[in-house]
Design a protein around this motif. Structure first.
Motif, PDB file in Angstrom:
ATOM      1  N   HIS A 113      -4.367  -1.115 -10.629  1.00  0.00           N
ATOM      2  CA  HIS A 113      -3.782  -0.193  -9.657  1.00  0.00           C
ATOM      3  C   HIS A 113      -2.917   0.882 -10.300  1.00  0.00           C
ATOM      4  O   HIS A 113      -2.048   1.449  -9.637  1.00  0.00           O
ATOM      5  CB  HIS A 113      -2.982  -0.973  -8.613  1.00  0.00           C
ATOM      6  CG  HIS A 113      -3.807  -1.944  -7.851  1.00  0.00           C
ATOM      7  ND1 HIS A 113      -4.684  -1.558  -6.876  1.00  0.00           N
ATOM      8  CD2 HIS A 113      -3.920  -3.287  -7.934  1.00  0.00           C
ATOM      9  CE1 HIS A 113      -5.298  -2.617  -6.379  1.00  0.00           C
ATOM     10  NE2 HIS A 113      -4.838  -3.684  -7.023  1.00  0.00           N
ATOM     11  N   SER A 127      -2.471  -6.406 -11.897  1.00  0.00           N
ATOM     12  CA  SER A 127      -2.132  -5.379 -10.926  1.00  0.00           C
ATOM     13  C   SER A 127      -1.836  -4.047 -11.609  1.00  0.00           C
ATOM     14  O   SER A 127      -2.243  -2.991 -11.131  1.00  0.00           O
ATOM     15  CB  SER A 127      -0.918  -5.820 -10.115  1.00  0.00           C
ATOM     16  OG  SER A 127      -0.489  -4.803  -9.256  1.00  0.00           O
ATOM     17  N   PRO A 165       0.354  -2.818  -5.191  1.00  0.00           N
ATOM     18  CA  PRO A 165      -0.501  -2.785  -4.003  1.00  0.00           C
ATOM     19  C   PRO A 165       0.049  -3.715  -2.921  1.00  0.00           C
ATOM     20  O   PRO A 165       0.509  -4.814  -3.204  1.00  0.00           O
ATOM     21  CB  PRO A 165      -1.842  -3.300  -4.527  1.00  0.00           C
ATOM     22  CG  PRO A 165      -1.467  -4.198  -5.652  1.00  0.00           C
ATOM     23  CD  PRO A 165      -0.239  -3.598  -6.263  1.00  0.00           C
TER      24      PRO A 165
END
Length: 109
Positions: free
Chosen positions: A42, A38, A47
């Motif tokens: 991101h 992640s 997220p």
């Protein structure tokens, strides 16, 4: 970098003689891998977070917490099972024996 170090320790602990510790290591490792993925994908944001008050977390964080709790329980069970192999003359052991003897003396008095 800290997550990579923790992941290495977790994967190394999976070979200890405890099924519960192996399960906990798998859950914790999955959570760490999810958080690392992640962070890379991101740009260090969360997220689709779950929000509880002021705290935002994702499913991987939940797996990390569950893995840590199960790992703690598994390590305590391993320590109890192999307590005869643990050192007997450390300060915490002496302190525990002292407290136990004082409690027994108080009960007998």
């Amino acid at each position: 970098m800290l997550s990579f170090g923790i992941l290495a320790v977790v994967l190394g602990s999976a070979v200890l003689p405890s099924r519960l510790l192996a399960i906990a290591a798998g859950i914790l490792g999955g959570g760490l891998a999810g958080n690392l993925g992640s962070a890379v994908l991101h740009h260090r944001t969360i997220p689709n977070p779950f929000v509880a008050g002021e705290i935002a977390f994702n499913l991987a964080d939940g797996f990390v917490v569950v893995g840590l709790v199960l790992g703690g329980i598994a390590v305590m069970r391993l320590a109890e099972r192999y307590r005869h192999l643990l050192p007997r003359h450390t300060i915490p052991v002496r302190l525990a024996r002292y407290v136990a003897s004082r409690c027994a003396a108080a009960r007998n008095a």
